[in-house]
Design an enzyme around this catalytic site. Structure first.
Site, short mmCIF file in Angstrom:
data_model
loop_
_atom_site.label_atom_id
_atom_site.label_comp_id
_atom_site.label_asym_id
_atom_site.label_seq_id
_atom_site.Cartn_x
_atom_site.Cartn_y
_atom_site.Cartn_z
N LYS A 55 0.84 -1.21 0.00
CA LYS A 55 0.00 0.00 0.00
C LYS A 55 0.87 1.25 0.00
O LYS A 55 0.65 2.18 -0.78
CB LYS A 55 -0.92 0.01 1.23
CG LYS A 55 -2.11 -0.93 1.08
CD LYS A 55 -2.85 -1.15 2.38
CE LYS A 55 -3.92 -2.22 2.16
NZ LYS A 55 -4.52 -2.71 3.40
N GLN A 99 -4.94 -1.12 9.50
CA GLN A 99 -4.88 -2.48 8.97
C GLN A 99 -5.52 -3.47 9.95
O GLN A 99 -5.15 -3.52 11.12
CB GLN A 99 -3.40 -2.86 8.70
CG GLN A 99 -3.21 -4.21 8.08
CD GLN A 99 -3.74 -4.30 6.65
OE1 GLN A 99 -3.57 -3.38 5.84
NE2 GLN A 99 -4.43 -5.38 6.34
N ASP A 122 -11.33 3.11 3.80
CA ASP A 122 -11.75 1.71 3.73
C ASP A 122 -13.28 1.60 3.66
O ASP A 122 -13.81 0.53 3.35
CB ASP A 122 -11.27 0.96 4.99
CG ASP A 122 -10.17 -0.03 4.68
OD1 ASP A 122 -10.01 -0.37 3.50
OD2 ASP A 122 -9.50 -0.47 5.63
#
Ligand code: NDP
Length: 299
Positions: A55, A99, A122
């Site tokens: 990422k 995460q 997200d």
């Protein structure tokens, strides 16, 4: 019947990343705005560490600012919430990704819901889940979870207008199954969500023009579960034992059997996976534009 087309997620993701890069260059030139993504990793989960590295690398390659926060496994929930608070307030940070999974001591939901919803790239915050539920049909909701967003982009590229098609989503998680079903509904598909208690799953799947498998069970979906010509999106990532003591990745669909029946199918690896990070970058640009009162580019 000809063998199914293999949908090249890698190439598709490269195209999307290129479009993101162009949008970033334009934002810098026209508005002196560099979108910034902060990624927070708690602990030493090796798979998570690889995702985070990819990422950060792809964020930087797209010309964006990448802020990496690696915290030790013993980090407390309060300390993590304090970091989220600082990132929420930082004007250089337009997107925040924590995460998952987090260590057991930390409640995922408490951390996700502490994010500024406008920086929640997200799309997991309860506000963004609610926005996805309530956005008018045919319009794009603000920040949508990256994996289903990537699936939708590939489906639209493959099929064009999705309206009226029968879609079956196998799996009802908050991060894949439910938002995927909601996005397909938004596109005016007739949607069925199947799960572990669904009766006669093969028959349900056989009704689908669009079949999305997000289950986490290696090769569960068999060839004779698929309607001839259907487009199959395989979200599953399962590591199984291979010859010589090695392991390999397989999806939730028996790809070889499915190829003889389906019209098109995403492979594993190289299908949905690469699209997920590309959509994260796209969401960060979208978030940055919104925070500065600019119209986001349509990816
Ligand atoms: P979850 O474990 O959260 O959800 C799995 C879903 O599958 C549940 O709704 C469960 O039903 C359903 N299910 C389990 N067994 C069966 C069965 N035998 N028949 C029908 N339904 C069943 O998984 P996720 O949604 O997080 O992930 C799904 C898969 O996608 C995993 O392989 C994961 O690794 C992969 N993934 C891939 C990503 C990518 O970038 N490509 C990103 C995220 C996930 P119930 O609710 O009834 O328990």
């Amino acid at each position: 019947m000809p063998e199914a087309k293999i949908i090249d997620g890698k190439a598709f993701a490269a195209g999307l990343r290129a479009r993101v890069g162009e949008a970033v260059a334009e934002l810098k030139a026209a508005h002196d705005l560099t979108p910034g993504l902060a990624v927070v990793l708690v602990g030493e989960n090796p798979a998570s560490a690889i995702y985070v590295r990819n990422k950060n690398q792809q964020t930087a390659e797209a010309g964006m600012n990448s802020f990496e926060h690696k915290l030790p496994a013993e980090t407390t929930q309060d300390a993590l919430l304090a970091l989220v608070g600082r990132l929420n307030a930082d004007p250089k940070v337009h997107g925040i990704l924590v995460q998952l999974p987090l260590p057991d001591r930390i409640a995922d939901r408490a951390v996700i819901d502490a994010l500024d919803p406008d920086k929640d790239v997200d799309g997991f915050h309860v506000i963004n889940a609610g926005r996805l539920m309530t956005t008018a049909k045919g319009s794009q909701p603000p920040l949508v979870p990256c994996t289903p967003l990537g699936c939708l982009m590939m489906l639209k590229a493959e099929l064009g207008d999705l309206s009226g098609r029968r879609a079956v989503v196998v799996g009802r998680s908050n991060i894949v199954g439910k938002p995927m079903a909601q996005l397909l509904l938004q596109e005016s598909c007739t949607v069925t969500i199947a799960h572990s208690r669904t009766r006669d799953l093969p028959a349900v799947c056989r009704e689908a023009d669009i079949l999305v498998a997000a289950v986490g069970r290696p090769k569960m979906v068999q060839g004779d579960w698929i309607k001839p010509g259907a487009v199959v999106i395989d979200v599953g990532i399962n590591r199984i034992e291979a010859e010589g003591g090695k392991t390999r990745l397989v999806g939730d669909v028996d790809t070889e059997a499915a190829k003889a029946v389906a019209g098109a199918i995403t492979p594993v690896p190289g299908g949905v996976g690469p699209m997920t990070i590309a959509c994260l970058l796209a969401n960060t640009v979208t978030a940055a534009c919104r925070q500065h009162g600019l119209e986001p580019p349509g990816f």
